[in-house]
Scaffold this active site. Sequence first.
Site, mmCIF file in Angstrom:
data_model
loop_
_atom_site.group_PDB
_atom_site.id
_atom_site.type_symbol
_atom_site.label_atom_id
_atom_site.label_comp_id
_atom_site.label_asym_id
_atom_site.label_seq_id
_atom_site.Cartn_x
_atom_site.Cartn_y
_atom_site.Cartn_z
ATOM 1 N N ASP A 130 -29.945 58.160 136.244
ATOM 2 C CA ASP A 130 -29.543 59.018 135.118
ATOM 3 C C ASP A 130 -29.663 58.244 133.806
ATOM 4 O O ASP A 130 -28.709 58.111 133.047
ATOM 5 C CB ASP A 130 -28.111 59.516 135.336
ATOM 6 C CG ASP A 130 -27.721 60.659 134.388
ATOM 7 O OD1 ASP A 130 -28.620 61.239 133.750
ATOM 8 O OD2 ASP A 130 -26.517 60.960 134.290
ATOM 9 N N GLY B 277 -17.086 65.727 132.474
ATOM 10 C CA GLY B 277 -18.445 65.997 132.939
ATOM 11 C C GLY B 277 -18.442 66.995 134.080
ATOM 12 O O GLY B 277 -17.427 67.624 134.367
ATOM 13 N N LYS C 38 -12.513 56.438 135.348
ATOM 14 C CA LYS C 38 -13.447 57.514 135.667
ATOM 15 C C LYS C 38 -13.016 58.123 136.988
ATOM 16 O O LYS C 38 -12.990 57.451 138.016
ATOM 17 C CB LYS C 38 -14.878 56.976 135.756
ATOM 18 C CG LYS C 38 -15.893 58.070 136.085
ATOM 19 C CD LYS C 38 -17.313 57.587 135.912
ATOM 20 C CE LYS C 38 -18.299 58.708 136.224
ATOM 21 N NZ LYS C 38 -19.698 58.292 136.029
ATOM 22 N N ARG D 6 -14.110 63.082 135.258
ATOM 23 C CA ARG D 6 -13.438 63.004 133.965
ATOM 24 C C ARG D 6 -13.277 61.541 133.622
ATOM 25 O O ARG D 6 -13.084 60.702 134.506
ATOM 26 C CB ARG D 6 -12.038 63.615 134.059
ATOM 27 C CG ARG D 6 -12.028 65.088 134.340
ATOM 28 C CD ARG D 6 -10.622 65.665 134.130
ATOM 29 N NE ARG D 6 -10.630 67.067 134.490
ATOM 30 C CZ ARG D 6 -10.229 67.545 135.670
ATOM 31 N NH1 ARG D 6 -9.753 66.726 136.583
ATOM 32 N NH2 ARG D 6 -10.297 68.824 135.921
#
Length: 234
Positions: free
Chosen positions: A145, A29, A47, A33
């Site tokens: 998000d 992203g 992550k 990652r």
Amino acid sequence: MTDSAAPAIPPKQEAAGIDLSGFKLISQGAEARVWEGTYLDVPAVIKQRFSKKYRHASLDTKLTQSRLKQEVRSILRARKLGVPTPVLYYVEHDAASIYMEKVQGVSVKEALQGKQLDQQGLHTLLRAIGRQVALLHDGGLIHGDLTTSNMLLRAPDSELVLIDFGLSYNNTLAEDKAVDLYVLERAFTSAHSALGKLFDDVLASYRQHSRMWCPTLNKFAEVRMRGRKRTMVG
Ligand SMILES: Nc1ncnc2c1ncn2[C@@H]1O[C@H](COP(=O)(O)OP(=O)(O)O)[C@@H](O)[C@H]1O
Ligand SMILES: [Mg+2]
């Protein structure tokens, strides 16, 4: 901490003698990652946030660390509010990495684009989304998000699991909840244009499950209107 230009190598837990060399990159992203592999004998993802070259170095470290902390806190907070999130295994502060359960299954985005869901399954899923967002919001947590890629369906029973709390924050304002819902509506209409109307099911469930649905949905109508005007002008 690694930076975005560095080769994509998973973080190591050398001190503990744990070998992470089998981890494979599954997502790259803008800020993180995601690696997939086996950690202490269970399927796991790591992550890892990386630094951005264009940001001032010490500011960047601070920002990365605070996002990491915020993400960890929000994952735990959401679970406390009754919203399923990945189980956390380990947080490696220096490497800005979160080790967590690999949720086995597909994303909601994949599920909506595929053909597996029948009418009933679809309805159940949409209602689950509305309910979980309501639980977050009533607990004063804004996801930040809400997209259909940030929602996974855990096999085998398709339990809805929310992920990606990197932009989450605590807030009880109707405006912030409304924007959270608006982001989700946009995700529905853009990625699933044929399914745009389905968002009504999400909203109906939200309304049923949130104690504060009235001010939030009033604000949501305003935010939507502002969004439409912007689209018409720009
Ligand atoms: N716990 C998890 N289990 C399974 N897949 C995951 C998990 N966390 C992340 N992923 C996968 O990695 C992708 C990117 O992770 P995400 O946390 O959304 O980071 P980004 O901020 O880059 O979007 C997700 O869309 C999902 O496909
Ligand atoms: Mg994401």
